[in-house]
Design a protein around this motif. Structure first.
Motif, short mmCIF file in Angstrom:
data_model
loop_
_atom_site.label_atom_id
_atom_site.label_comp_id
_atom_site.label_asym_id
_atom_site.label_seq_id
_atom_site.Cartn_x
_atom_site.Cartn_y
_atom_site.Cartn_z
N MET A 24 -39.74 -45.04 11.93
CA MET A 24 -41.08 -45.25 12.44
C MET A 24 -41.04 -46.06 13.74
SD MET A 24 -44.13 -44.52 11.88
CE MET A 24 -45.79 -44.98 11.81
N PHE A 25 -40.15 -47.07 13.77
CA PHE A 25 -40.03 -47.91 14.97
C PHE A 25 -39.67 -47.07 16.20
CE2 PHE A 25 -37.24 -50.19 17.88
CZ PHE A 25 -38.12 -51.17 18.34
N PHE A 26 -38.72 -46.16 16.05
CA PHE A 26 -38.30 -45.32 17.18
C PHE A 26 -39.41 -44.39 17.64
CE2 PHE A 26 -34.16 -46.40 15.25
CZ PHE A 26 -33.61 -47.05 16.34
N PHE A 27 -40.18 -43.88 16.71
CA PHE A 27 -41.30 -43.02 17.07
C PHE A 27 -42.34 -43.80 17.88
CE2 PHE A 27 -45.55 -41.33 16.15
CZ PHE A 27 -45.41 -40.08 16.74
N VAL A 28 -42.69 -44.99 17.41
CA VAL A 28 -43.66 -45.82 18.12
C VAL A 28 -43.12 -46.20 19.50
CG1 VAL A 28 -44.84 -48.07 18.11
CG2 VAL A 28 -44.76 -46.68 16.02
N ALA A 29 -41.83 -46.56 19.57
CA ALA A 29 -41.22 -46.91 20.86
C ALA A 29 -41.26 -45.73 21.82
CB ALA A 29 -39.78 -47.37 20.65
N PHE A 30 -41.00 -44.54 21.31
CA PHE A 30 -41.06 -43.33 22.13
C PHE A 30 -42.46 -43.09 22.66
CE2 PHE A 30 -41.98 -38.77 22.41
CZ PHE A 30 -41.10 -38.42 23.43
N VAL A 31 -43.46 -43.21 21.81
CA VAL A 31 -44.85 -42.98 22.21
C VAL A 31 -45.28 -44.00 23.25
CG1 VAL A 31 -47.26 -43.01 21.41
CG2 VAL A 31 -45.51 -41.82 20.08
N VAL A 32 -44.95 -45.26 23.04
CA VAL A 32 -45.32 -46.32 23.99
C VAL A 32 -44.62 -46.09 25.33
CG1 VAL A 32 -45.11 -48.79 24.49
CG2 VAL A 32 -45.90 -48.03 22.24
N THR A 33 -43.34 -45.79 25.31
CA THR A 33 -42.59 -45.55 26.54
C THR A 33 -43.15 -44.35 27.30
OG1 THR A 33 -40.60 -46.46 25.52
CG2 THR A 33 -40.29 -45.10 27.48
N SER A 34 -43.42 -43.27 26.59
CA SER A 34 -43.98 -42.07 27.23
C SER A 34 -45.35 -42.36 27.84
CB SER A 34 -44.11 -40.93 26.23
OG SER A 34 -42.84 -40.58 25.75
N SER A 35 -46.16 -43.11 27.12
CA SER A 35 -47.49 -43.44 27.62
C SER A 35 -47.43 -44.31 28.87
CB SER A 35 -48.30 -44.17 26.54
OG SER A 35 -48.48 -43.34 25.42
N LEU A 36 -46.55 -45.30 28.86
CA LEU A 36 -46.41 -46.18 30.03
C LEU A 36 -45.88 -45.42 31.23
CD1 LEU A 36 -45.08 -49.46 28.41
CD2 LEU A 36 -47.34 -49.07 29.39
N THR A 37 -44.92 -44.54 31.00
CA THR A 37 -44.38 -43.73 32.08
C THR A 37 -45.47 -42.87 32.69
OG1 THR A 37 -42.21 -43.68 31.04
CG2 THR A 37 -42.66 -41.99 32.69
N TRP A 38 -46.27 -42.22 31.85
CA TRP A 38 -47.36 -41.37 32.34
C TRP A 38 -48.40 -42.21 33.08
CZ3 TRP A 38 -52.62 -41.16 31.65
CH2 TRP A 38 -53.26 -40.03 32.14
N TYR A 39 -48.72 -43.38 32.56
CA TYR A 39 -49.76 -44.22 33.15
C TYR A 39 -49.36 -44.73 34.53
CZ TYR A 39 -53.11 -47.99 33.77
OH TYR A 39 -54.07 -48.82 34.28
N PHE A 40 -48.11 -45.13 34.70
CA PHE A 40 -47.67 -45.72 35.96
C PHE A 40 -47.13 -44.70 36.97
CE2 PHE A 40 -47.54 -49.51 33.25
CZ PHE A 40 -48.36 -50.32 34.01
N GLU A 41 -46.93 -43.47 36.54
CA GLU A 41 -46.44 -42.46 37.46
C GLU A 41 -47.54 -42.07 38.44
OE1 GLU A 41 -45.68 -38.04 36.50
OE2 GLU A 41 -43.80 -39.10 36.08
N GLU A 42 -47.19 -41.95 39.70
CA GLU A 42 -48.16 -41.59 40.73
C GLU A 42 -48.49 -40.10 40.64
OE1 GLU A 42 -49.62 -43.41 43.20
OE2 GLU A 42 -48.61 -45.30 42.78
N ARG A 43 -49.75 -39.77 40.79
CA ARG A 43 -50.21 -38.39 40.87
C ARG A 43 -50.29 -38.01 42.34
NH1 ARG A 43 -49.40 -39.99 36.72
NH2 ARG A 43 -50.44 -39.80 34.76
N PHE A 44 -50.06 -36.74 42.64
CA PHE A 44 -50.14 -36.31 44.02
C PHE A 44 -51.55 -36.50 44.53
CE2 PHE A 44 -51.10 -33.20 47.29
CZ PHE A 44 -50.17 -33.58 48.24
N ASP A 45 -51.64 -37.11 45.70
CA ASP A 45 -52.91 -37.32 46.38
C ASP A 45 -52.67 -37.00 47.86
OD1 ASP A 45 -54.57 -39.36 48.13
OD2 ASP A 45 -55.71 -38.98 46.29
N GLU A 46 -53.36 -35.99 48.36
CA GLU A 46 -53.15 -35.56 49.74
C GLU A 46 -53.41 -36.69 50.73
OE1 GLU A 46 -54.57 -31.98 52.75
OE2 GLU A 46 -55.33 -32.03 50.69
#
Length: 119
Positions: free
Chosen positions: A1-23
Motif C-alpha cells: 500500500m505504501f508503494f502505491f501511495v508513493a507512486f500516486v503522490v509522485t505522479s501527481s507532483l510531477t504532473w502538477y509541476f510540469e510546464e504545459r506548452f504556452d505559446e
C-alpha cells in the motif's frame, strides 16, 4: 500500500509541476523553453503539422540545416545541471512536409550543428 501511495503522490507532483506548452511563454522567454519540451513531445502537439504550421506556432527556427526540408532545430536555453556546456535543442523531423517526430536533445553550446547528425 505504501508503494502505491508513493507512486500516486509522485505522479501527481510531477504532473502538477510540469510546464504545459504556452505559446506566449515560448516566445517571451527563449531561455526557459526547455521546460516546455516534455509537454510538446509527450502530447504530440506538433505531430502531423506542416512546416508552415510549426513556424507559425513556434516562430522561425534559430538553427537552419542545409537540408531544412527534413528537420529544423530550435534552441531552448539551458536546463539547470552541473554540465555547464550543454544546451537544449528541440529537433523537429518532417516527412512529406508533415511532422513525424520531435526530439529533445542536449549538446555542447559551442558545437555547430552538422548536417547529418540527426539522420
Amino acid at each position: 500500500m505504501f508503494f502505491f501511495v508513493a507512486f500516486v503522490v509522485t505522479s501527481s507532483l510531477t504532473w502538477y509541476f510540469e510546464e504545459r506548452f504556452d505559446e506566449g511563454l515560448w516566445h517571451s522567454n527563449p531561455a526557459k523553453r526547455y521546460k516546455l519540451a516534455d509537454d510538446i513531445i509527450d502530447n504530440k502537439l506538433l505531430v502531423g503539422k506542416t512546416k508552415e504550421e510549426v513556424i507559425s506556432l513556434l516562430g522561425e527556427p534559430e538553427i537552419f540545416t542545409e537540408d531544412s526540408k527534413n528537420y529544423i532545430i530550435y534552441k531552448m536555453g539551458k536546463s539547470p545541471s552541473f554540465k555547464d556546456h550543454l544546451g537544449d535543442r528541440l529537433i523537429i523531423f518532417f516527412d512529406n512536409n508533415s511532422v513525424q517526430k520531435v526530439l529533445h536533445k542536449k549538446e555542447p553550446l559551442e558545437k555547430s550543428i552538422e548536417r547529418d547528425r540527426y539522420q
